[in-house]
Design a protein around this motif. Structure first.
Motif, PDB file in Angstrom:
ATOM      1  N   UNK A  22       0.820  -1.226   0.000  1.00 50.55           N
ATOM      2  CA  UNK A  22       0.000   0.000   0.000  1.00 50.55           C
ATOM      3  C   UNK A  22       0.845   1.263   0.000  1.00 50.55           C
ATOM      4  N   UNK A  23       1.819   1.442   0.931  1.00 47.61           N
ATOM      5  CA  UNK A  23       2.613   2.669   0.854  1.00 47.61           C
ATOM      6  C   UNK A  23       3.452   2.776  -0.414  1.00 47.61           C
ATOM      7  N   UNK A  24       3.934   1.646  -0.936  1.00 46.03           N
ATOM      8  CA  UNK A  24       4.663   1.698  -2.210  1.00 46.03           C
ATOM      9  C   UNK A  24       3.747   2.236  -3.304  1.00 46.03           C
TER      10      UNK A  24
ATOM     11  N   UNK B 255       6.888  12.752   0.788  1.00 46.41           N
ATOM     12  CA  UNK B 255       6.005  11.581   0.718  1.00 46.41           C
ATOM     13  C   UNK B 255       6.196  10.630   1.896  1.00 46.41           C
ATOM     14  N   UNK B 256       7.418  10.513   2.385  1.00 52.56           N
ATOM     15  CA  UNK B 256       7.653   9.640   3.535  1.00 52.56           C
ATOM     16  C   UNK B 256       6.889  10.152   4.757  1.00 52.56           C
ATOM     17  N   UNK B 257       6.914  11.447   4.958  1.00 53.18           N
ATOM     18  CA  UNK B 257       6.158  12.031   6.054  1.00 53.18           C
ATOM     19  C   UNK B 257       4.663  11.906   5.834  1.00 53.18           C
ATOM     20  N   UNK B 258       4.232  12.123   4.595  1.00 52.96           N
ATOM     21  CA  UNK B 258       2.822  12.037   4.266  1.00 52.96           C
ATOM     22  C   UNK B 258       2.288  10.628   4.540  1.00 52.96           C
ATOM     23  N   UNK B 259       3.108   9.608   4.269  1.00 56.46           N
ATOM     24  CA  UNK B 259       2.700   8.217   4.462  1.00 56.46           C
ATOM     25  C   UNK B 259       3.068   7.688   5.848  1.00 56.46           C
ATOM     26  N   UNK B 260       3.576   8.579   6.696  1.00 58.44           N
ATOM     27  CA  UNK B 260       3.938   8.239   8.080  1.00 58.44           C
ATOM     28  C   UNK B 260       4.934   7.080   8.137  1.00 58.44           C
ATOM     29  N   UNK B 261       5.968   7.182   7.304  1.00 56.74           N
ATOM     30  CA  UNK B 261       7.034   6.186   7.265  1.00 56.74           C
ATOM     31  C   UNK B 261       8.246   6.720   8.022  1.00 56.74           C
TER      32      UNK B 261
END
Length: 219
Positions: free
Chosen positions: A94-96, A109-115
């Protein structure tokens, strides 16, 4: 069963992409983190991905354009000369997938996806904590191909980060890694059944002789 012949010169770039992305399957996914000169992190998946050298280790990804402009990943790599390639497992589909969405350059995007991220050892681009494998890379070369201006970007691997349980005698346990592959359209796949064959003998990998070595051999 009949065969249909399709002439490439009758197709638009979009039509050709749709066809090729269904022909060249399955494709491994490079989940690429990069960072702009201003320090904004970018994260995006690229499924035109392979390795091109083992001494030194080098990997290659094909980065397209958004219209006439390079994608953020391409811009960032040209600007900083650094990126990190992650290999995601099936838990991260899903995050990919969602990281492929187009956002303005200022969006992390990493922050947006909470990674969560962790500092890298050799490059200034942070690496993701969740993926089981991450490769810290420095830009080696970028070559544009075709009329769309897509670039094949080659990076030298400065560090391999591999989850401990995946390694046995220097080899990756692929079944345990459970990588995801890209098919045509928004379709992904896992490994499925694995077939083990008898190993085929091959010449050991070695580096080419240097000019100094050649001189010694001929003297």
């Amino acid at each position: 069963m009949t065969t249909r012949t399709i002439q490439p010169d009758s197709m638009t770039p979009e039509e050709t992409y749709r066809l090729l992305s269904g022909v060249v399957v399955p494709r491994p996914i490079a989940w690429v983190a990069s960072r702009s000169g201003d320090g904004v992190m970018n994260l995006a998946p690229f499924s035109c991905f392979t390795f091109v050298s083992n001494a030194p280790p080098m990997i290659g990804i094909n980065v397209g354009r958004k219209g006439a402009a390079l994608k953020d990943t391409g811009n960032n790599i040209h600007e900083t000369g650094e990126f990190v390639v992650h290999i995601a497992d099936e838990t991260l589909i899903e995050p990919v997938h969602h990281s492929a969405a187009e956002h303005p350059p200022h969006v992390d995007e990493a922050g947006l996806l909470q990674l969560d991220t962790i500092p890298s050892l050799h490059v200034r681009v942070p690496r993701l904590m969740a993926p089981p494998i991450a490769l810290e890379c420095e830009l080696h070369a970028a070559t544009a191909y075709g009329e769309t201006g897509s670039e094949f970007i080659v990076g030298t691997v400065r560090a391999f980060h591999v989850r401990e349980d995946l390694l046995t005698d220097g080899k990756i346990d692929t079944a345990l890694l459970a990588p995801i592959a890209r098919l045509g359209g928004p379709l992904y796949a896992g490994l499925g059944p694995i077939t083990r064959m008898t190993p085929v003998g091959q010449t050991p990998k070695a580096t080419l002789p240097s000019s100094a070595d050649i001189g010694k051999a001929t003297s």
